[in-house]
Design a protein around this motif. Sequence first.
Motif, PDB file in Angstrom:
ATOM      1  N   TYR A   1       0.835  -1.201   0.000  1.00 28.63           N
ATOM      2  CA  TYR A   1       0.000   0.000   0.000  1.00 28.63           C
ATOM      3  C   TYR A   1       0.872   1.255   0.000  1.00 28.63           C
ATOM      4  O   TYR A   1       0.649   2.169  -0.798  1.00 28.63           O
ATOM      5  CB  TYR A   1      -0.930  -0.014   1.220  1.00 28.63           C
ATOM      6  N   ALA A   2       1.864   1.282   0.868  1.00 32.31           N
ATOM      7  CA  ALA A   2       2.742   2.450   0.942  1.00 32.31           C
ATOM      8  C   ALA A   2       3.490   2.666  -0.373  1.00 32.31           C
ATOM      9  O   ALA A   2       3.600   3.804  -0.852  1.00 32.31           O
ATOM     10  CB  ALA A   2       3.730   2.293   2.101  1.00 32.31           C
ATOM     11  N   SER A   3       3.956   1.587  -0.980  1.00 36.10           N
ATOM     12  CA  SER A   3       4.701   1.739  -2.229  1.00 36.10           C
ATOM     13  C   SER A   3       3.791   2.162  -3.382  1.00 36.10           C
ATOM     14  O   SER A   3       4.178   2.998  -4.208  1.00 36.10           O
ATOM     15  CB  SER A   3       5.471   0.464  -2.567  1.00 36.10           C
ATOM     16  N   GLN A   4       2.558   1.640  -3.429  1.00 34.18           N
ATOM     17  CA  GLN A   4       1.665   2.070  -4.506  1.00 34.18           C
ATOM     18  C   GLN A   4       1.237   3.516  -4.294  1.00 34.18           C
ATOM     19  O   GLN A   4       1.063   4.257  -5.249  1.00 34.18           O
ATOM     20  CB  GLN A   4       0.457   1.134  -4.676  1.00 34.18           C
TER      21      GLN A   4
ATOM     22  N   ALA B   1      -1.351  -5.955  -6.930  1.00 34.58           N
ATOM     23  CA  ALA B   1      -0.753  -6.750  -5.849  1.00 34.58           C
ATOM     24  C   ALA B   1      -1.277  -6.307  -4.486  1.00 34.58           C
ATOM     25  O   ALA B   1      -1.588  -7.140  -3.622  1.00 34.58           O
ATOM     26  CB  ALA B   1       0.768  -6.644  -5.894  1.00 34.58           C
ATOM     27  N   CYS B   2      -1.399  -5.008  -4.295  1.00 34.29           N
ATOM     28  CA  CYS B   2      -1.907  -4.468  -3.030  1.00 34.29           C
ATOM     29  C   CYS B   2      -3.356  -4.903  -2.798  1.00 34.29           C
ATOM     30  O   CYS B   2      -3.707  -5.347  -1.703  1.00 34.29           O
ATOM     31  CB  CYS B   2      -1.800  -2.946  -3.034  1.00 34.29           C
TER      32      CYS B   2
ATOM     33  N   SER C   1      -7.180  -8.181   0.119  1.00 36.36           N
ATOM     34  CA  SER C   1      -8.313  -9.109   0.159  1.00 36.36           C
ATOM     35  C   SER C   1      -7.985 -10.362   0.958  1.00 36.36           C
ATOM     36  O   SER C   1      -8.891 -10.978   1.525  1.00 36.36           O
ATOM     37  CB  SER C   1      -8.778  -9.466  -1.246  1.00 36.36           C
ATOM     38  N   ASN C   2      -6.716 -10.731   1.021  1.00 36.52           N
ATOM     39  CA  ASN C   2      -6.322 -11.889   1.825  1.00 36.52           C
ATOM     40  C   ASN C   2      -6.375 -11.617   3.322  1.00 36.52           C
ATOM     41  O   ASN C   2      -6.456 -12.555   4.114  1.00 36.52           O
ATOM     42  CB  ASN C   2      -4.915 -12.362   1.431  1.00 36.52           C
TER      43      ASN C   2
ATOM     44  N   LEU D   1     -12.846  -2.655  -1.625  1.00 36.50           N
ATOM     45  CA  LEU D   1     -12.744  -1.194  -1.677  1.00 36.50           C
ATOM     46  C   LEU D   1     -11.691  -0.721  -2.676  1.00 36.50           C
ATOM     47  O   LEU D   1     -11.725   0.432  -3.113  1.00 36.50           O
ATOM     48  CB  LEU D   1     -12.417  -0.631  -0.287  1.00 36.50           C
ATOM     49  N   MET D   2     -10.782  -1.594  -3.054  1.00 36.68           N
ATOM     50  CA  MET D   2      -9.750  -1.233  -4.022  1.00 36.68           C
ATOM     51  C   MET D   2     -10.226  -1.374  -5.473  1.00 36.68           C
ATOM     52  O   MET D   2      -9.569  -0.884  -6.385  1.00 36.68           O
ATOM     53  CB  MET D   2      -8.502  -2.095  -3.792  1.00 36.68           C
ATOM     54  N   LEU D   3     -11.360  -2.024  -5.701  1.00 34.63           N
ATOM     55  CA  LEU D   3     -11.831  -2.259  -7.069  1.00 34.63           C
ATOM     56  C   LEU D   3     -12.104  -0.975  -7.864  1.00 34.63           C
ATOM     57  O   LEU D   3     -11.711  -0.889  -9.035  1.00 34.63           O
ATOM     58  CB  LEU D   3     -13.055  -3.176  -7.067  1.00 34.63           C
TER      59      LEU D   3
END
Length: 164
Positions: free
Chosen positions: A85-88, A121-122, A127-128, A136-138
């Motif tokens: 998340y931080a990298s994206q 990837a995030c 989701s895992n 929420l990322m969709l």
Amino acid sequence: MPVNLPMIGAMVLPNIGGWAGAFITKPNIPTWYEVTFEEARVASSELGVCPVWTSLYTSMGYASYLVYQSGGGFEGEARVPLMLYASQLALNWAWTPLFFGAKKLGLSVIEIGLLYGNILACAYAFSNVNRTAGLLMLPYIAWSTLACALTYCIWRDNGGDKNK
């Protein structure tokens, strides 16, 4: 009901980069983007880009909060998803100064491709840990798909980096 400051902070944090990017983007829309690129007339600020990004940043921030809470924070199973998340988020924030500020179209295409892979990837990692966070990322994935295609088409159709 008490105020949940960590949740609010998680939702505000991604917006900070968006707000900063607006200072780079706004003056370049009428003077460079709309003047130089035909596609810009379709994807300009009239489509409500600011409200869309605000909602995307806020929802991805909330998703990160859910992962942090569900996954035991930085010491639990949330560690890797939160690193993704931080990298994206850093890649997301970097695209605006690269595209609108430096006007490096080719580098912008490469950068957004890296960003897109990182977003996928995030979202998968989220989701895992927490299904709702992944869902929420969709919308962010959908919007980023459009942004990738538009960035590529602008680069392809306008001679790469020659239009500065």
